[in-house]
Design a protein around this motif. Structure first.
Motif, PDB file in Angstrom:
ATOM      1  N   PRO A  24       0.818  -1.210   0.000  1.00 52.33           N
ATOM      2  CA  PRO A  24       0.000   0.000   0.000  1.00 52.33           C
ATOM      3  C   PRO A  24       0.854   1.263   0.000  1.00 52.33           C
ATOM      4  N   GLN A  25       0.320   2.312  -0.590  1.00 48.98           N
ATOM      5  CA  GLN A  25       1.009   3.586  -0.703  1.00 48.98           C
ATOM      6  C   GLN A  25       0.561   4.502   0.437  1.00 48.98           C
ATOM      7  N   THR A  26       1.519   5.040   1.192  1.00 47.96           N
ATOM      8  CA  THR A  26       1.220   5.991   2.247  1.00 47.96           C
ATOM      9  C   THR A  26       1.643   7.373   1.781  1.00 47.96           C
ATOM     10  N   ILE A  27       0.738   8.333   1.876  1.00 48.69           N
ATOM     11  CA  ILE A  27       0.996   9.700   1.445  1.00 48.69           C
ATOM     12  C   ILE A  27       0.844  10.608   2.655  1.00 48.69           C
ATOM     13  N   VAL A  28       1.912  11.318   3.005  1.00 46.79           N
ATOM     14  CA  VAL A  28       1.859  12.288   4.090  1.00 46.79           C
ATOM     15  C   VAL A  28       1.465  13.630   3.481  1.00 46.79           C
ATOM     16  N   LEU A  29       0.385  14.210   3.994  1.00 49.81           N
ATOM     17  CA  LEU A  29      -0.135  15.466   3.452  1.00 49.81           C
ATOM     18  C   LEU A  29       0.520  16.667   4.121  1.00 49.81           C
ATOM     19  N   ARG A  30       0.800  17.687   3.332  1.00 52.27           N
ATOM     20  CA  ARG A  30       1.294  18.955   3.861  1.00 52.27           C
ATOM     21  C   ARG A  30       0.099  19.805   4.267  1.00 52.27           C
ATOM     22  N   PRO A  31       0.256  20.664   5.276  1.00 49.13           N
ATOM     23  CA  PRO A  31      -0.821  21.619   5.575  1.00 49.13           C
ATOM     24  C   PRO A  31      -1.018  22.540   4.371  1.00 49.13           C
ATOM     25  N   SER A  32      -2.248  22.799   4.009  1.00 55.97           N
ATOM     26  CA  SER A  32      -2.560  23.585   2.820  1.00 55.97           C
ATOM     27  C   SER A  32      -2.534  25.080   3.123  1.00 55.97           C
ATOM     28  N   ALA A  33      -1.561  25.774   2.565  1.00 57.82           N
ATOM     29  CA  ALA A  33      -1.482  27.223   2.729  1.00 57.82           C
ATOM     30  C   ALA A  33      -2.667  27.891   2.037  1.00 57.82           C
ATOM     31  N   TRP A  34      -3.087  27.334   0.901  1.00 58.03           N
ATOM     32  CA  TRP A  34      -4.218  27.898   0.159  1.00 58.03           C
ATOM     33  C   TRP A  34      -5.490  27.832   0.996  1.00 58.03           C
ATOM     34  N   LEU A  35      -5.757  26.703   1.609  1.00 58.77           N
ATOM     35  CA  LEU A  35      -6.954  26.540   2.426  1.00 58.77           C
ATOM     36  C   LEU A  35      -6.888  27.380   3.691  1.00 58.77           C
ATOM     37  N   ARG A  36      -5.722  27.446   4.316  1.00 61.47           N
ATOM     38  CA  ARG A  36      -5.558  28.301   5.490  1.00 61.47           C
ATOM     39  C   ARG A  36      -5.804  29.762   5.150  1.00 61.47           C
ATOM     40  N   GLY A  37      -5.315  30.198   4.009  1.00 60.08           N
ATOM     41  CA  GLY A  37      -5.542  31.579   3.571  1.00 60.08           C
ATOM     42  C   GLY A  37      -7.014  31.866   3.313  1.00 60.08           C
ATOM     43  N   ALA A  38      -7.706  30.923   2.674  1.00 61.99           N
ATOM     44  CA  ALA A  38      -9.135  31.100   2.389  1.00 61.99           C
ATOM     45  C   ALA A  38      -9.948  31.164   3.676  1.00 61.99           C
ATOM     46  N   VAL A  39      -9.632  30.306   4.644  1.00 63.13           N
ATOM     47  CA  VAL A  39     -10.352  30.314   5.917  1.00 63.13           C
ATOM     48  C   VAL A  39     -10.055  31.601   6.687  1.00 63.13           C
ATOM     49  N   SER A  40      -8.815  32.056   6.667  1.00 64.47           N
ATOM     50  CA  SER A  40      -8.462  33.312   7.339  1.00 64.47           C
ATOM     51  C   SER A  40      -9.206  34.489   6.722  1.00 64.47           C
ATOM     52  N   LEU A  41      -9.306  34.505   5.410  1.00 65.67           N
ATOM     53  CA  LEU A  41     -10.059  35.564   4.740  1.00 65.67           C
ATOM     54  C   LEU A  41     -11.536  35.506   5.123  1.00 65.67           C
ATOM     55  N   PHE A  42     -12.099  34.312   5.210  1.00 66.52           N
ATOM     56  CA  PHE A  42     -13.488  34.150   5.627  1.00 66.52           C
ATOM     57  C   PHE A  42     -13.708  34.686   7.036  1.00 66.52           C
ATOM     58  N   VAL A  43     -12.817  34.353   7.965  1.00 66.16           N
ATOM     59  CA  VAL A  43     -12.946  34.814   9.349  1.00 66.16           C
ATOM     60  C   VAL A  43     -12.910  36.343   9.404  1.00 66.16           C
ATOM     61  N   ALA A  44     -11.970  36.945   8.685  1.00 66.42           N
ATOM     62  CA  ALA A  44     -11.857  38.408   8.682  1.00 66.42           C
ATOM     63  C   ALA A  44     -13.089  39.063   8.048  1.00 66.42           C
ATOM     64  N   LEU A  45     -13.558  38.537   6.918  1.00 70.11           N
ATOM     65  CA  LEU A  45     -14.729  39.119   6.248  1.00 70.11           C
ATOM     66  C   LEU A  45     -16.002  38.957   7.067  1.00 70.11           C
ATOM     67  N   ALA A  46     -16.180  37.818   7.734  1.00 68.47           N
ATOM     68  CA  ALA A  46     -17.365  37.616   8.567  1.00 68.47           C
ATOM     69  C   ALA A  46     -17.365  38.578   9.748  1.00 68.47           C
ATOM     70  N   SER A  47     -16.210  38.786  10.349  1.00 69.83           N
ATOM     71  CA  SER A  47     -16.112  39.730  11.467  1.00 69.83           C
ATOM     72  C   SER A  47     -16.379  41.157  11.003  1.00 69.83           C
ATOM     73  N   ALA A  48     -15.846  41.513   9.861  1.00 67.49           N
ATOM     74  CA  ALA A  48     -16.088  42.852   9.315  1.00 67.49           C
ATOM     75  C   ALA A  48     -17.561  43.035   8.953  1.00 67.49           C
ATOM     76  N   ALA A  49     -18.202  41.984   8.463  1.00 67.51           N
ATOM     77  CA  ALA A  49     -19.623  42.067   8.120  1.00 67.51           C
ATOM     78  C   ALA A  49     -20.476  42.264   9.369  1.00 67.51           C
ATOM     79  N   VAL A  50     -20.136  41.609  10.458  1.00 67.46           N
ATOM     80  CA  VAL A  50     -20.871  41.802  11.717  1.00 67.46           C
ATOM     81  C   VAL A  50     -20.706  43.239  12.186  1.00 67.46           C
ATOM     82  N   PHE A  51     -19.484  43.750  12.119  1.00 63.87           N
ATOM     83  CA  PHE A  51     -19.252  45.137  12.526  1.00 63.87           C
ATOM     84  C   PHE A  51     -20.031  46.106  11.635  1.00 63.87           C
ATOM     85  N   ALA A  52     -19.982  45.879  10.312  1.00 61.44           N
ATOM     86  CA  ALA A  52     -20.667  46.774   9.377  1.00 61.44           C
ATOM     87  C   ALA A  52     -22.182  46.741   9.558  1.00 61.44           C
ATOM     88  N   ALA A  53     -22.722  45.582   9.935  1.00 64.86           N
ATOM     89  CA  ALA A  53     -24.168  45.477  10.130  1.00 64.86           C
ATOM     90  C   ALA A  53     -24.610  46.106  11.445  1.00 64.86           C
TER      91      ALA A  53
END
Length: 163
Positions: A24-53
């Motif tokens: 069997p093939q074992t693949i060790v995954l790297r943490p995804s910088a792309w996904l971390r960046g997208a989630v960080s952007l979501f957190v910041a935008l959601a917080s800004a939206a709450v403030f703006a509302a």
């Protein structure tokens, strides 16, 4: 903490490139910088939206507290999700096993389907022995290109019942 390069071991069965002994093939995954960046952007935008509302209704200073609470809650959720993200895959001839970075088994089952968005995202559906489906989202920067191609092939075969 710097991400370690992905380690790819021998392929799961003789049909895979580089397979010489059928293990069997074992693949060790790297943490995804792309996904971390997208989630960080979501957190910041959601917080800004709450403030703006809330700022026009409560006043600027009074809206800061709910916006900070949303930021803290979503940031905590993001950290927990990142820690529970898949860390390794083991591709066998009849099943795919997924572990987190601490070595805890997340799910195991046969690949029943696949969805691929360009070369960036690969979504696999794993079905365990009880018939329960487990989605697995893999980003392009989390695993080597050859492993991503092989998983996509397994997913397409599984979607057509060829496993």
């Amino acid at each position: 903490m710097t991400p370690q390069p992905a380690q790819v071991h021998p392929a799961p069965f003789p049909g895979f490139p580089g397979s010489s002994d059928g293990r069997p093939q074992t693949i060790v995954l790297r943490p995804s910088a792309w996904l971390r960046g997208a989630v960080s952007l979501f957190v910041a935008l959601a917080s800004a939206a709450v403030f703006a509302a809330l700022a026009p209704r409560m006043g600027g200073w009074h809206a800061v507290l709910p916006a900070c609470a949303v930021f803290a809650g979503l940031a905590l959720w993001a950290v927990r999700q990142d820690r529970a993200a898949p860390g390794a895959l083991k591709v066998g001839p009849d099943a795919l096993t997924v572990w987190d970075r601490r070595g805890t088994l997340l799910c195991q089952g046969r690949v029943a389907g696949c969805s691929q968005w360009s070369g960036w995202l690969l979504m696999l559906a794993l079905v365990d022995d009880n018939g329960r489906s487990h989605p697995l989202l893999l980003t392009a920067d989390a695993l080597p290109a050859d492993a991503r191609r092989e998983l996509a092939v397994l997913g397409r075969r599984g979607a057509h019942g060829g496993l």
